[in-house]
Design a protein around this motif. Structure first.
Motif, mmCIF file in Angstrom:
data_model
loop_
_atom_site.group_PDB
_atom_site.id
_atom_site.type_symbol
_atom_site.label_atom_id
_atom_site.label_comp_id
_atom_site.label_asym_id
_atom_site.label_seq_id
_atom_site.Cartn_x
_atom_site.Cartn_y
_atom_site.Cartn_z
ATOM 1 N N VAL A 1 12.436 -7.782 2.613
ATOM 2 C CA VAL A 1 12.247 -6.926 1.443
ATOM 3 C C VAL A 1 12.476 -7.719 0.151
ATOM 4 O O VAL A 1 11.727 -7.584 -0.830
ATOM 5 C CB VAL A 1 13.199 -5.715 1.504
ATOM 6 C CG1 VAL A 1 13.149 -4.917 0.206
ATOM 7 C CG2 VAL A 1 12.836 -4.810 2.672
ATOM 8 N N MET A 2 13.492 -8.579 0.145
ATOM 9 C CA MET A 2 13.750 -9.388 -1.039
ATOM 10 C C MET A 2 12.622 -10.393 -1.281
ATOM 11 O O MET A 2 12.300 -10.708 -2.437
ATOM 12 C CB MET A 2 15.084 -10.124 -0.874
ATOM 13 C CG MET A 2 16.305 -9.211 -0.835
ATOM 14 S SD MET A 2 16.430 -8.119 -2.273
ATOM 15 C CE MET A 2 16.602 -9.324 -3.593
ATOM 16 N N ILE A 3 12.016 -10.897 -0.195
ATOM 17 C CA ILE A 3 10.849 -11.780 -0.356
ATOM 18 C C ILE A 3 9.731 -11.032 -1.065
ATOM 19 O O ILE A 3 9.073 -11.567 -1.973
ATOM 20 C CB ILE A 3 10.377 -12.310 1.016
ATOM 21 C CG1 ILE A 3 11.378 -13.318 1.571
ATOM 22 C CG2 ILE A 3 8.990 -12.941 0.901
ATOM 23 C CD1 ILE A 3 11.054 -13.778 2.984
ATOM 24 N N GLY B 1 6.631 -11.272 -4.912
ATOM 25 C CA GLY B 1 5.611 -10.400 -5.479
ATOM 26 C C GLY B 1 5.685 -10.284 -6.980
ATOM 27 O O GLY B 1 4.658 -10.054 -7.657
ATOM 28 N N ALA B 2 6.880 -10.456 -7.547
ATOM 29 C CA ALA B 2 7.031 -10.338 -9.003
ATOM 30 C C ALA B 2 6.195 -11.387 -9.740
ATOM 31 O O ALA B 2 5.771 -11.158 -10.890
ATOM 32 C CB ALA B 2 8.506 -10.483 -9.374
ATOM 33 N N ALA C 1 12.249 -0.944 -6.496
ATOM 34 C CA ALA C 1 11.789 -2.290 -6.835
ATOM 35 C C ALA C 1 10.504 -2.649 -6.079
ATOM 36 O O ALA C 1 9.555 -3.189 -6.659
ATOM 37 C CB ALA C 1 12.887 -3.311 -6.521
ATOM 38 N N VAL C 2 10.452 -2.332 -4.790
ATOM 39 C CA VAL C 2 9.262 -2.645 -3.997
ATOM 40 C C VAL C 2 8.050 -1.877 -4.502
ATOM 41 O O VAL C 2 6.945 -2.428 -4.618
ATOM 42 C CB VAL C 2 9.506 -2.339 -2.501
ATOM 43 C CG1 VAL C 2 8.199 -2.331 -1.722
ATOM 44 C CG2 VAL C 2 10.452 -3.364 -1.902
ATOM 45 N N SER C 3 8.216 -0.593 -4.806
ATOM 46 C CA SER C 3 7.077 0.211 -5.272
ATOM 47 C C SER C 3 6.556 -0.300 -6.607
ATOM 48 O O SER C 3 5.340 -0.302 -6.850
ATOM 49 C CB SER C 3 7.479 1.687 -5.372
ATOM 50 O OG SER C 3 8.539 1.877 -6.292
ATOM 51 N N ILE C 4 7.457 -0.748 -7.476
ATOM 52 C CA ILE C 4 7.019 -1.301 -8.759
ATOM 53 C C ILE C 4 6.236 -2.592 -8.541
ATOM 54 O O ILE C 4 5.183 -2.813 -9.156
ATOM 55 C CB ILE C 4 8.239 -1.551 -9.680
ATOM 56 C CG1 ILE C 4 8.826 -0.216 -10.140
ATOM 57 C CG2 ILE C 4 7.843 -2.400 -10.883
ATOM 58 C CD1 ILE C 4 10.105 -0.371 -10.948
ATOM 59 N N GLY D 1 2.088 -3.241 -8.957
ATOM 60 C CA GLY D 1 1.747 -4.219 -9.978
ATOM 61 C C GLY D 1 0.901 -5.353 -9.432
ATOM 62 O O GLY D 1 0.106 -5.962 -10.157
ATOM 63 N N MET D 2 1.026 -5.636 -8.140
ATOM 64 C CA MET D 2 0.237 -6.699 -7.519
ATOM 65 C C MET D 2 -1.210 -6.279 -7.305
ATOM 66 O O MET D 2 -2.128 -7.098 -7.395
ATOM 67 C CB MET D 2 0.851 -7.079 -6.169
ATOM 68 C CG MET D 2 2.183 -7.781 -6.257
ATOM 69 S SD MET D 2 2.879 -8.079 -4.614
ATOM 70 C CE MET D 2 1.649 -9.166 -3.906
#
Length: 503
Positions: A205-207, A212-213, A306-309, A313-314
């Motif tokens: 998840v952190m990856i 992804g950011a 955080a993941v949904s954002i 965005g990707m």
């Protein structure tokens, strides 16, 4: 002379079991669970069961069909509903540190019949949840096997894959049986295994969040809240109950779409209440239960948002994949390696979801049998492992068969309504127990009683009426069966029944 066991020792269906008696029953040698869990173990269990299908699958589905980039707000809304309920659970779990979660809490505050109903509800909720997740895990594993050139025949891949004849999901079946063995051997072993798997899952998840950011395109957030489309969600029993009740036509997207999405992504949060079922196996439940419940919920809510954002965005929300949104978003940006890592993390992570849901169900079943509402045969613990091995084996085998033979994806909403119903009962129970036992020692106190529990009830009911009417019909049918079983067996054999206690 036998000590009074309840405030209503007669045959009334609203007789309650005192907190003192509930705790005393846990000290009977043959029915005693081993205390081996810490606050860290509880938090690991919570994160292990919450992070699963929701974060790996639902994110893309609700973004594409309901809320767009505002899916992050839907996760916040669902998280708030769970937080309100979690504060109520934390008070009960620290005050009544007994296996059974909402069932035990209801028995101590509202009465035997409501407790039976909520226990019956939880048995269904955890059984379907375990089977649904096992089937989802099987799909991820088959996908990884296909990438490696290994292929299972269709007739061993489940009823959703086989085109003709009867399909059997061998992988889902074997997974549930394996987890059953692990739970029989000991809850501490389960906690250690869960800690390893949760570490892998959180790393994945952190990856997603960190890597992804770097691939976010700000244009994908425009508009952050897409305009309402005016589409009707359904008709007849397929429509949300709120539509049938008030006659308006629900829309997708817009602000209303956020609340619709919240009722869907709520499935992603299911599981934190399972932590409460292990209260009896916790070394210091008064201190550790609130930390485990609230801590795991906070961690998962932050990760979900955080993941949904990042994922919206990707890739433009209209182009997101419904089946594997996180993996496909990385493929769309030209980074397929991350997609493989995410699929591996999802497959590994879903094993803990299955195991902890199965753990929760066996503890509820165990508590009900110890009270005599189900056969007492199932309330004896293993002489060496200190686990409720009889209900674990029984339920594990039944769920393994269900996962192997049944296509139950359409029943997943029953898990949602069952959990929300439990939230309502627990919130009401906090108010009642505060009035009936104001001086009871409480290591953790839900703030702003009765306002906060009332808000919890209202928020849970709102999400419930946003579920399809067909779900309500199925849920009502299961409840009717449960009430019949109670009056035919449970009421007569209950240890609260003076006639039963003399046998």
């Amino acid at each position: 002379m036998q000590e009074p066991r309840s405030r209503d020792a007669g045959g009334g269906v609203f007789r309650t079991k005192t907190v003192e008696q509930s705790i005393q029953d846990t000290e009977e040698p043959e029915h005693q669970l081993r205390k081996s869990l810490s606050a860290f173990d509880l938090m690991v269990f919570g994160v292990g069961v919450i992070i699963g299908t929701g974060i790996f699958v639902l994110t893309g589905a609700v973004a594409k069909e309901n809320a767009g980039p505002a899916t992050a707000l839907a996760f916040v809304a669902a998280g708030i509903v769970c937080a309100l309920a979690a504060l109520c659970y934390a008070e009960f779990a620290s005050t009544v540190p007994v296996a059974g979660s909402a069932y035990t809490f209801s028995y101590a505050s509202i009465g035997e019949l409501p407790a039976w109903i909520i226990g019956w509800d939880l048995v269904l909720e955890f059984a379907l949840g375990t089977a649904v997740v096992a089937v989802g895990w099987s799909g991820y594993v088959r996908s990884l096997m296909d990438n490696a050139g290994w292929h299972l025949p269709d007739y061993l891949s489940g009823p959703d894959v086989v085109k003709e004849g009867v399909g059997f999901d061998l992988l889902a079946f074997l997974l549930v049986l394996l987890l059953t063995v692990i739970l029989v051997v000991g809850v501490k072993l389960s906690a250690r295994l869960t800690a390893v798997v949760v570490g892998i899952k959180v790393t994945v998840v952190m990856i997603v969040i960190i890597a992804g950011a770097f691939f976010i395109d700000g244009a994908n957030y425009d508009p952050f809240i897409p305009p309402a489309s005016g589409e009707i969600a359904g008709s007849g029993l397929d429509a949300p109950l709120v539509q049938l009740m008030f006659g308006y036509e629900p829309t997708t997207f817009g602000w209303q779409g956020i609340f619709t999405a919240a009722s869907v992504v709520f499935f992603a949060f299911i599981g934190f209440d399972v932590v409460a079922t292990t209260a009896e196996e916790t070394r210091n439940p008064q201190r550790d239960m609130p930390r485990g419940i609230l801590g795991s919920l906070l961690i998962c809510t932050v990760l979900y948002v955080a993941v949904s954002i990042v994922v919206t965005g990707m890739q433009k929300y209209t182009e997101l994949s419904v089946d594997a949104p996180l993996a496909d978003a990385f493929k769309a940006t030209g980074h397929p390696w991350y997609a493989g890592a995410i699929s591996f993390g999802a497959a590994v992570g879903l094993t803990t979801v299955c195991m902890i849901l199965l753990l929760g169900q066996t503890r509820v079943f165990f508590a009900m049998s110890r009270d005599g509402l189900l056969p007492r045969f199932f309330s004896k613990t293993h002489p060496h492992f200190g686990t409720p091995y009889r209900p674990t084996i029984l339920l594990g085998c039944i769920i393994a068969v269900i996962a192997g033979f049944t296509s139950i994806s359409e029943l997943a909403t029953l898990v949602n309504i069952g959990t929300l119903f439990a939230f309502v009962v627990v919130a009401i129970g906090v108010i009642i127990l505060r009035r009936t036992h104001p001086d009871l020692p409480r290591a953790f106190r839900t703030p702003w009683v009765p306002v906060l529990p009332i808000l919890s009830v209202c928020a849970s009911l709102w999400l419930m009426i946003n579920l399809p009417a067909e779900t309500w019909v199925r849920f009502g049918g299961w409840m009717i069966v449960g009430i019949v079983v109670y009056f035919l067996y449970g009421q007569k054999h209950s240890r609260m029944n003076p006639a039963s206690s003399r046998r």
